[in-house]
Design an enzyme around this catalytic site. Structure first.
Site, PDB file in Angstrom:
ATOM      1  N   GLU A 129       0.822  -1.244  -0.085  1.00 46.67           N
ATOM      2  CA  GLU A 129       0.061   0.035  -0.054  1.00 46.67           C
ATOM      3  C   GLU A 129       0.964   1.142  -0.009  1.00 46.67           C
ATOM      4  O   GLU A 129       2.127   0.961   0.061  1.00 46.67           O
ATOM      5  CB  GLU A 129      -0.848  -0.180   1.250  1.00 46.67           C
ATOM      6  CG  GLU A 129      -0.197  -0.030   2.595  1.00 46.67           C
ATOM      7  CD  GLU A 129      -1.016  -0.371   3.699  1.00 46.67           C
ATOM      8  OE1 GLU A 129      -2.127  -0.964   3.738  1.00 46.67           O
ATOM      9  OE2 GLU A 129      -0.815   0.204   4.774  1.00 46.67           O
ATOM     10  N   HIS A 172      -4.161   2.682   8.345  1.00 47.49           N
ATOM     11  CA  HIS A 172      -3.211   2.312   8.729  1.00 47.49           C
ATOM     12  C   HIS A 172      -2.102   3.224   9.108  1.00 47.49           C
ATOM     13  O   HIS A 172      -2.003   4.382   8.429  1.00 47.49           O
ATOM     14  CB  HIS A 172      -2.357   1.200   7.908  1.00 47.49           C
ATOM     15  CG  HIS A 172      -3.036  -0.110   7.654  1.00 47.49           C
ATOM     16  ND1 HIS A 172      -3.071  -0.774   6.501  1.00 47.49           N
ATOM     17  CD2 HIS A 172      -3.820  -0.766   8.572  1.00 47.49           C
ATOM     18  CE1 HIS A 172      -3.863  -1.727   6.597  1.00 47.49           C
ATOM     19  NE2 HIS A 172      -4.393  -2.054   7.567  1.00 47.49           N
TER      20      HIS A 172
END
Lengths: 295, 394
Positions: A211, A249
């Site tokens: 990511e 996150h």
């Protein structure tokens, strides 16, 4: 075979009497029957999970009594540093920390303590490990996976499940699924797991799910080019993420041009990774790659 | 979490770092007395009016003005207070200025850059310094990377005086300044570490014509995971600087980030949420938001998620994408059904549930006879929601 965990793993759970810890300890125990005990300071001498498992006050005691070589950690974020350090001190070979929200300064110290220790840390802020049919060390739902020959490496939880679901949909099982975690500092990086899968005779292809944020995918891509002969299929989440924003996150933030999804995908593709644009095409792309290799 | 310049400077002051000080003013009618106080405190007739917003690049947007008299300071202060300040970091709508700092003007001989942050790949704190003070450091890094000095801190021993000396000598300071720079750097690191900061930046750090080292501007970000052990830092939070919908979502423990598109999405897990946004875009739509409902997607979280998503008037359709691992999909389905009934939704909702008890969930949704469009896979869901948002013209 598989990597990191298998039927022979002996797992203890730190924080086994907490609500998260007891729930997931039971799930892991039912999956592989290889959970051998737990640690909760002050609850030593008691038994949990229908009296099947002993609880110890310290990791050292737990290891001495059970021969554990894996510890799964479910403790609140501000206690996680201490729990990981305790497992390192007890010379547990593999430490898997699920806890989300550990301060960065705490992880800097943990990272230092791991150097030269002989322990490996997976996570934190990760779903843990799953070797289908053998061992579950974490919170991945065991029933979605099948034993097989595709290795999965991912920074994310549910996106890993999505990839595993697609693999099973095209008839492919997994050797091991490794959730490395989405925090800025994690114990085991993509490169480390790539190396393990490359050396695993029972893994034929590798799915690499990254990511935005950090440079781990770029480092992994260069490693693939130099040292990985098996097909690697890559996806990067966050192509539509605005720069400078933290996407859930703690580590998912684009802080520079090199950390964007586009930049990572470009480098990964140039290093021979089969990069998929759509998260819906992960399974099919792996199947196609394996067909080409086996043809 | 970010704080204002004046708050960052208060923090530096506590750690004995010399700063360009100032008087904070929040309203026009207190401007005159603030200027008088600045004049008295700093014994000066020259002032700098500095807009206090979190975004950087304030000078470029007209939010920092040098004034040679109290009258001029008042004119500029009135202009800046309450203005919608647009900088390269605010976006085109800008940010309302609610506070200004009436700061002491300083005679600058030279400017430097100093910052401390985490080097993710090294897993260590890194101190960065440069002679290119006052510049955008990312541009310096891109064009003249050799001008950035980097020193890493070994967590086993901490930041050492020899490292501070290395930086000070490499910046080419005069001996008198080196003596000031070493404690300044040591104190800055101590401040960074003790407050669990994720960034401590002094840009520019100046040498005055009187040979004094002074922090002219300062910026701090803090590790949100560590805020629970710093109530004094939390007290500095300014919610006016944050998106009101995101503040509201935070109250419900939802992780929401507003974007510019028209397809709302509600997903469990950050990675899958990002991937869902990506696939909406790949299908020709534009995501309206990032929303991670986390592990416990129940009636309340689904309801609150809808409220947050639909408070954005641009949203023309909503996609719910849940991969139930530990979460049971039938429970999520019941949550969706109840929420849709209660909230009387006016936009189409596409639902994709996969994982534990997914089949049961699908039949629950079908039997509920609601205006819910079921989807069978991630690809199917994205296609359907983009079609719904564009009224079927896609």
């Amino acid at each position: 075979m598989a990597i990191l965990v298998n039927k022979q793993s002996k797992i203890i759970v730190q924080g086994i009497t907490g609500s998260e810890g007891s729930f997931h300890a039971q799930q892991c125990y039912e999956y592989g029957q290889n959970v051998v005990g737990g640690v909760t300071p002050g609850k030593g001498g008691t038994r949990v999970l229908d009296a099947n498992l002993p609880v110890f006050n310290t990791c050292v005691e737990a290891k001495a009594a059970t021969g554990a070589n894996v510890s799964l950690i479910f403790v609140p974020p501000l206690f996680a540093r201490d729990a990981i350090l305790e497992a390192i001190d007890a010379k547990i070979e593999l430490i898997v920390c699920i806890t989300e929200g550990i301060p960065v300064q705490d992880m800097i110290q943990v990272q230092r303590a791991l150097l030269g220790s002989g322990s490996r840390l997976i996570g934190p802020n990760c779903p843990g490990l799953l070797t289908p049919g053998e061992a579950k060390v974490g919170i991945m739902p065991g029933f979605i996976a099948r034993p097989g020959r595709v290795g999965v490496i991912s920074k994310s939880g549910t996106l890993t499940y999505e990839a595993v679901h697609q693999l099973v949909g095209v008839g492919l099982g997994q050797s091991t699924c490794v959730g490395i975690g989405g925090d800025p500092i994690i114990g085991t990086k993509m490169i480390d797991v790539l190396q393990l899968f490359q050396n695993d005779p029972d893994t034929d292809a590798i799915v690499l799910i990254g990511e935005i944020g950090g440079s781990m995918e770029i480092e992994a891509a260069h490693y693939v080019k130099e040292s990985v002969s098996k097909p690697v299929i890559g996806f990067i989440a966050g192509q539509t993420a605005p720069p400078g924003r933290r996407m859930g996150h703690a580590g998912a933030i684009v802080s520079g041009a090199d950390e964007s999804a586009a930049a990572k995908k470009r480098v990964m593709a140039s290093c021979g990774i089969l990069v998929v644009d759509s998260p819906a095409h992960i399974g099919q792309t792996v199947a196609d790659a394996l067909n080409r290799v086996r043809a | 979490m970010k704080i204002h310049e004046y708050q960052a400077k208060e923090l530096l002051k506590k750690y004995n770092i010399p700063i360009q000080d100032g008087v904070i003013c929040e309203s026009e009618n207190k401007l005159e007395s603030a200027i008088q106080e600045a004049s008295r405190l700093f014994n000066t007739k020259n002032y700098v009016i500095k807009a206090q917003i979190h975004a950087g690049g304030r000078g470029k947007g007209g939010g920092v003005k040098f004034c040679t008299s109290a009258e001029k300071a008042q004119v500029e202060g009135k202009k800046i207070l309450g203005m919608q300040l647009v900088t390269p970091q605010t976006g085109p709508e800008g940010q309302k200025v609610r506070k200004v700092m009436v700061a002491q003007a300083m005679d600058i001989a030279s400017e430097y850059y100093v910052a401390i942050t985490l080097d993710r790949s090294a897993g260590r704190d890194v101190i960065m310094a440069s002679t290119e003070g006052g510049m955008d450091i990312e541009e310096v890094a891109a064009h003249t990377p050799e001008k950035i000095i980097r020193v890493w801190v070994d967590p086993a021993v901490g930041f050492q005086p020899f490292q501070a000396r290395q930086i000070a000598f490499r910046l080419g300071f005069e001996p008198a300044i080196i003596k000031q720079a070493i404690p300044l750097l040591m104190n800055l690191y101590q401040c960074y570490k003790e407050t669990d900061a994720s960034l401590a930046e002094v840009n520019p750090l100046i040498v005055t014509t009187q040979n004094q080292l002074v922090a002219l501007d300062a910026k701090f970000n803090f590790d949100s995971n560590a805020l629970c052990r710093h109530s004094d830092i939390v007290a500095m939070r300014d919610i006016y600087e944050e998106d009101p919908t995101e503040v509201e979502a935070g109250k419900y423990n939802l992780n929401y980030i507003k974007l510019d598109g028209n397809v709302g999405c509600m997903v469990n897990g950050a990675g899958l949420a990002m991937a869902t946004m990506d696939i909406i875009k790949l299908n020709g739509g534009e995501p309206a938001n990032f929303l991670d409902v986390g592990g416990g997607a129940n009636v309340e979280t689904v309801k609150n998620g809808f409220k947050i998503i639909l408070s954005d008037p641009n949203v023309k359709a909503v996609l719910i994408n849940i991969f139930g691992g530990i979460v049971r999909c039938d429970r999520v389905a019941n949550g969706i059904i109840e929420a849709v009934k209660d909230l009387d939704l006016s936009v189409p909702v596409v639902v994709r549930l996969e994982g534990t008890n997914a089949d049961l969930a699908k039949s629950l949704l079908e039997n509920a006879k609601l205006a819910i469009i079921p989807a069978t896979s991630l690809a199917d869901a994205a296609e359907k929601v983009v079609q719904a948002a564009t009224g079927g013209s896609n």
